[in-house]
Write an enzyme that holds these catalytic residues in place. Structure first.
Site, mmCIF file in Angstrom:
data_model
loop_
_atom_site.group_PDB
_atom_site.id
_atom_site.type_symbol
_atom_site.label_atom_id
_atom_site.label_comp_id
_atom_site.label_asym_id
_atom_site.label_seq_id
_atom_site.Cartn_x
_atom_site.Cartn_y
_atom_site.Cartn_z
ATOM 1 N N LYS A 156 0.843 -1.489 -0.216
ATOM 2 C CA LYS A 156 0.091 0.184 0.073
ATOM 3 C C LYS A 156 1.264 1.190 -0.070
ATOM 4 O O LYS A 156 0.636 2.673 -0.859
ATOM 5 C CB LYS A 156 -0.712 -0.100 1.532
ATOM 6 C CG LYS A 156 -2.026 1.358 1.611
ATOM 7 C CD LYS A 156 -1.584 2.582 2.233
ATOM 8 C CE LYS A 156 -2.394 3.213 2.831
ATOM 9 N NZ LYS A 156 -1.495 4.637 3.519
ATOM 10 N N ASP A 181 -6.121 0.403 0.837
ATOM 11 C CA ASP A 181 -6.220 0.368 2.662
ATOM 12 C C ASP A 181 -7.220 -0.119 2.957
ATOM 13 O O ASP A 181 -8.735 -0.163 2.148
ATOM 14 C CB ASP A 181 -5.730 1.823 3.277
ATOM 15 C CG ASP A 181 -6.327 3.032 3.153
ATOM 16 O OD1 ASP A 181 -7.928 2.784 2.490
ATOM 17 O OD2 ASP A 181 -6.580 4.058 3.363
#
Length: 333
Positions: free
Chosen positions: A255, A274
């Site tokens: 991420k 996320d």
């Protein structure tokens, strides 16, 4: 250079030393509020009608108006001793064109956002439902080094605390820019400043927790890889290679690597996944399992879905949905 200056209808608001500069563009091409407080950069704050922040080692004051933005820019004065730097040093007329170019690059104003919004609205009903309120959300083109350490600080954190940590990094290890309105502003530190003895201990003592070790280790790794030469090489890598290279840094997972790829390396198809993006994706993928963590397989599936839906600039489109979801989340708090 002058033709570039006139082409975008940029001009000085006045000829005195307290001038505002104006950068003009089509309506709805940029919304400062959604762009500057949407979790991309952590060095901006809104005071009344102004946004005040630091990038490119300068202090910027920016205001929105219907057909563009007005701004002032301040730089450090290296000829004065540090203790005497109390008065702000404003950009001179000779650097006005340079400052305008910096802003255009920072907000990526050559990217026709309204045209892309039209395409994304046609492709997706959910995007169409939020596009009117969340118009002009642009991806900032951020400095690579600052973005890496900012998103290391973002691990299991919220925006206000991330902002505090990034500001502490600048205060502790960055170069002073100027003082303005009772506050002193600092550039983001160099890799040399972060790669020194005692950084981890000082950061841990100042509330960084486990991120202190991540920051110290990553600074050491980047320095060993070549520092600025490594960053230059990173900027030239294709998306998958750059993402893999970033993930060799301590505290940088998929991420965070995608955040850096999207926000600093111009890989517009990168999709940082996320918890917010995972919840958004559930709107599209009906058979997606409910789970607390996103597996590598699911991460890839979510990213591929958005890339298929929105095309080569899916990262920009997904950011608009992220900002809309973040607003709803903040409203519930």
């Amino acid at each position: 250079m002058i033709r570039y200056y006139l082409k975008y209808r940029c001009f000085k608001m006045s000829s005195n030393s307290d001038k505002w500069l104006r950068l003009c563009f089509e309506p709805k091409e940029l919304q400062l509020k959604g762009t500057l407080n949407g979790g991309q950069s952590f060095r901006w704050k809104q005071i009344d009608s102004e946004w005040i922040g630091v990038f490119n080692s300068k202090l910027w004051r920016i205001k929105q108006y219907e057909h563009g933005i007005e701004f002032k820019v301040y730089t450090s004065n290296d000829d004065e001793p540090l203790v005497k730097k109390q008065k702000i040093i404003e950009s001179s007329c000779s650097t006005d064109i340079e400052s305008i170019k910096e802003l255009r690059d920072y907000f990526q104003l050559d990217f026709n956002l309204r045209e892309h919004y039209t395409q994304w609205c046609k492709a997706d009903e959910l995007f169409n439902s939020v596009a009117n309120d969340f118009y002009g959300i642009r991806m900032l083109k951020q400095e690579v080094l600052e973005n890496i350490f900012s998103f290391i600080c973002s691990s299991n954190n919220h925006i206000s605390r991330i902002s505090s940590m990034v500001e502490k990094l600048a205060i502790f290890y960055g170069k002073e820019i100027c003082s303005y309105n009772g506050s002193t502003y600092y550039a983001f530190p160099t890799i040399e400043a972060l790669n020194q003895d005692g950084v981890e201990t000082k950061l841990r003592d100042n509330g960084f927790g486990y991120r202190a070790k991540y920051i110290a280790n990553t600074a050491k790794i980047i320095a060993e890889k070549g520092g600025n030469k490594w960053i230059t090489a990173l900027q030239a890598m294709p998306y998958k290679e750059a993402k893999s290279e970033l993930m060799t840094l301590t505290g940088v997972g998929a991420k965070v690597a995608d955040c850096i790829c999207l926000m600093s390396l111009a890989h517009t198809s990168a999709i940082p996944v996320d918890t917010h993006v995972y919840q958004i994706a559930r709107h599209y993928i009906s058979d997606m399992p409910k789970q607390k963590t996103v597996t590598d397989k699911l991460y890839q599936r979510i990213g591929d879905h958005f890339r298929k839906l929105y095309g080569p600039s899916a990262g920009w489109a997904q950011t608009v949905l992220f900002c809309a979801d973040l607003k709803k989340f903040q409203a519930r708090d």
